[in-house]
Write an enzyme that holds these catalytic residues in place. Structure first.
Site, mmCIF file in Angstrom:
data_model
loop_
_atom_site.group_PDB
_atom_site.id
_atom_site.type_symbol
_atom_site.label_atom_id
_atom_site.label_comp_id
_atom_site.label_asym_id
_atom_site.label_seq_id
_atom_site.Cartn_x
_atom_site.Cartn_y
_atom_site.Cartn_z
ATOM 1 N N LYS A 1 3.322 38.495 79.252
ATOM 2 C CA LYS A 1 4.581 38.269 78.530
ATOM 3 C C LYS A 1 4.380 37.252 77.406
ATOM 4 C CE LYS A 1 6.906 34.973 79.832
ATOM 5 N NZ LYS A 1 7.694 33.820 80.229
ATOM 6 N N THR B 1 10.050 30.134 79.532
ATOM 7 C CA THR B 1 9.388 30.529 78.279
ATOM 8 C C THR B 1 9.919 31.906 77.908
ATOM 9 O OG1 THR B 1 7.382 29.355 78.917
ATOM 10 C CG2 THR B 1 7.178 30.991 77.156
ATOM 11 N N LYS C 1 6.098 26.626 72.023
ATOM 12 C CA LYS C 1 5.530 27.037 73.316
ATOM 13 C C LYS C 1 4.737 28.343 73.185
ATOM 14 C CE LYS C 1 5.001 27.517 77.757
ATOM 15 N NZ LYS C 1 3.893 26.830 78.392
HETATM 16 P P1 NAD Z 1 8.080 32.419 89.029
HETATM 17 O O1 NAD Z 1 8.137 33.892 88.924
HETATM 18 O O2 NAD Z 1 7.225 31.771 90.083
HETATM 19 O O3 NAD Z 1 9.571 31.826 89.213
HETATM 20 C C1 NAD Z 1 10.700 32.371 88.607
HETATM 21 C C2 NAD Z 1 11.816 32.406 89.649
HETATM 22 O O4 NAD Z 1 13.020 32.886 89.042
HETATM 23 C C3 NAD Z 1 11.498 33.357 90.826
HETATM 24 O O5 NAD Z 1 11.516 32.624 92.042
HETATM 25 C C4 NAD Z 1 12.619 34.398 90.739
HETATM 26 O O6 NAD Z 1 13.058 34.857 92.019
HETATM 27 C C5 NAD Z 1 13.727 33.612 90.035
HETATM 28 N N1 NAD Z 1 14.752 34.448 89.422
HETATM 29 C C6 NAD Z 1 14.593 35.563 88.648
HETATM 30 N N2 NAD Z 1 15.803 36.045 88.285
HETATM 31 C C7 NAD Z 1 16.725 35.224 88.851
HETATM 32 C C8 NAD Z 1 18.135 35.204 88.840
HETATM 33 N N3 NAD Z 1 18.856 36.135 88.195
HETATM 34 N N4 NAD Z 1 18.765 34.225 89.529
HETATM 35 C C9 NAD Z 1 18.060 33.284 90.201
HETATM 36 N N5 NAD Z 1 16.714 33.253 90.253
HETATM 37 C C10 NAD Z 1 16.046 34.210 89.570
HETATM 38 O O7 NAD Z 1 7.667 31.900 87.589
HETATM 39 P P2 NAD Z 1 7.099 30.446 87.202
HETATM 40 O O8 NAD Z 1 5.618 30.479 87.231
HETATM 41 O O9 NAD Z 1 7.863 29.395 87.931
HETATM 42 O O10 NAD Z 1 7.501 30.421 85.647
HETATM 43 C C11 NAD Z 1 8.853 30.225 85.227
HETATM 44 C C12 NAD Z 1 8.864 30.119 83.704
HETATM 45 O O11 NAD Z 1 8.055 29.007 83.308
HETATM 46 C C13 NAD Z 1 8.271 31.345 83.004
HETATM 47 O O12 NAD Z 1 8.997 31.592 81.835
HETATM 48 C C14 NAD Z 1 6.837 30.921 82.706
HETATM 49 O O13 NAD Z 1 6.302 31.624 81.589
HETATM 50 C C15 NAD Z 1 7.015 29.442 82.441
HETATM 51 N N6 NAD Z 1 5.848 28.597 82.729
HETATM 52 C C16 NAD Z 1 5.058 28.806 83.823
HETATM 53 C C17 NAD Z 1 3.954 27.986 84.053
HETATM 54 C C18 NAD Z 1 3.039 28.181 85.246
HETATM 55 O O14 NAD Z 1 1.943 27.586 85.264
HETATM 56 N N7 NAD Z 1 3.426 28.962 86.267
HETATM 57 C C19 NAD Z 1 3.689 26.930 83.162
HETATM 58 C C20 NAD Z 1 4.545 26.703 82.088
HETATM 59 C C21 NAD Z 1 5.627 27.544 81.868
#
Ligand code: NAD
Length: 306
Positions: free
Chosen positions: A246, A96, A171
């Site tokens: 965010k 997102t 979204k």
């Molecule tokens: P998270 O922080 O658990 O996972 C993100 C991952 O990206 C982390 O493990 C981090 O180490 C990795 N990362 C960051 N920079 C990186 C790079 N340069 N190379 C490789 N890996 C890298 O976040 P999440 O909860 O999984 O959310 C991910 C996305 O999905 C976000 O944009 C969030 O807004 C969206 N989202 C989350 C949810 C939820 O319920 N958690 C639901 C819908 C959408």
């Protein structure tokens, strides 16, 4: 069987990629965090120490990263996906992020000859695990049709939202509504409790009445009511306060750009910022429930055990 690279194996990326493995695809994963990669391996993902290795032979590349700055870092530059992925790979960003970054990535990908879509998701980690996420996809019709083929094992619904960036637009608005609903659940759950209502009895009523919402059914911030609620685990994150801040911030920026007044979203943003300022940014966004209690004390929250 398709060879898929998956960059970003966090709360969402790990269960989503596990569903692709389950569907018979080969998934080559990379994350900066070794713990995230270990969780992904449990789901059958092959992991690599460098992103370049994970991209080898990719027919499709998914990215599931926290914010626009991370998507930029992963796609652009000498060591980015656009430089390293096989030229015929389909690129799908499910993070997102802000519309501006999404449009920049569409443009940069097209300039290098890649097919790219923005494809953010809704449904939380429970939807990611169950393979029932809603995907909102922005891009041209043919690329979206290609993306649908591979997205299906992770999705309950796939919606072609419009042209480039439109997945992110949908979204951002959806999540703004979610976080306003979460604030409603926070205030409602505390008021119900202070009025002496049994939390289970009240939830049973609200969930079949006009107080119902996805936030109520999935994140209700009271322990032992909904299995997927962070309140059951001392508000350990399922969706962190940082990510919630965010998302609401993206809606507020969009509101400024379009002249739309968003006072309820502003309140939600202040709540998440307060959690971050108190050092709880990595805990679950539903911990905003404590601000509804006059003494900050709510069931399921023990700051000494964080
Ligand atoms: P998270 O922080 O658990 O996972 C993100 C991952 O990206 C982390 O493990 C981090 O180490 C990795 N990362 C960051 N920079 C990186 C790079 N340069 N190379 C490789 N890996 C890298 O976040 P999440 O909860 O999984 O959310 C991910 C996305 O999905 C976000 O944009 C969030 O807004 C969206 N989202 C989350 C949810 C939820 O319920 N958690 C639901 C819908 C959408």
């Amino acid at each position: 069987m398709t060879v898929i690279s998956w960059i970003g194996l966090g709360h969402m990326g790990s269960p989503m990629s596990a569903n692709l493995v389950e569907a018979g695809h080969t998934v080559r994963g990379f994350d900066l965090d070794e713990r995230a990669m270990a969780t992904a391996r449990d789901g059958g993902v092959e992991t690599f120490s460098f992103m370049a290795e994970a991209l080898e032979g990719a027919e499709v590349v998914f990215t599931m990263l926290p914010k626009g700055e991370h998507s930029r870092a992963v796609y652009l530059g000498d060591q980015g996906v656009l430089a390293l992925a096989p030229k015929d790979a389909l690129l799908i960003d499910s993070s997102t992020i802000d519309v501006e970054t999404a449009l920049e990535l569409h443009k940069a990908a097209a300039e290098k000859g890649f097919a790219f879509v923005d494809a953010p998701v809704s449904g939380g980690i429970s939807g990611a695990a169950a393979g029932t996420l809603t995907f909102m996809i922005g891009g041209d019709k043919d690329t979206v049709a290609r993306a649908e083929q591979v997205i299906t094992p992770m999705a309950g619904r796939i919606v072609h939202t419009g042209g480039p960036g439109m997945g992110q637009s949908a979204k951002i608005v959806n999540n703004m509504m979610l976080f306003i609903n979460l604030e409603a659940c926070a205030e409602g759950s505390v008021l119900a409790e202070r009025l002496g209502l049994d939390p289970r009895v009240f939830w049973d009523i609200a969930s079949v009445s006009s107080g119902d919402s996805w936030a109520l059914r999935t994140w209700y911030p009271v322990p032992d009511i909904v299995p997927s609620a962070a309140a059951n685990n001392n508000f350990e994150s399922t969706f962190s306060a940082v990510l919630a801040a965010k998302d609401v911030g993206l809606a507020l920026s969009a509101g400024e750009q379009t002249g739309v007044d968003l006072p309820a979203a502003e309140l939600a943003a202040q709540r998440f910022q307060r959690l971050i300022d108190e050092g709880y940014g990595d805990l679950d966004c539903s911990l905003i429930v404590k601000y509804a209690a006059p003494d900050g004390k709510v069931q399921g929250w023990n700051p000494d055990e964080v």
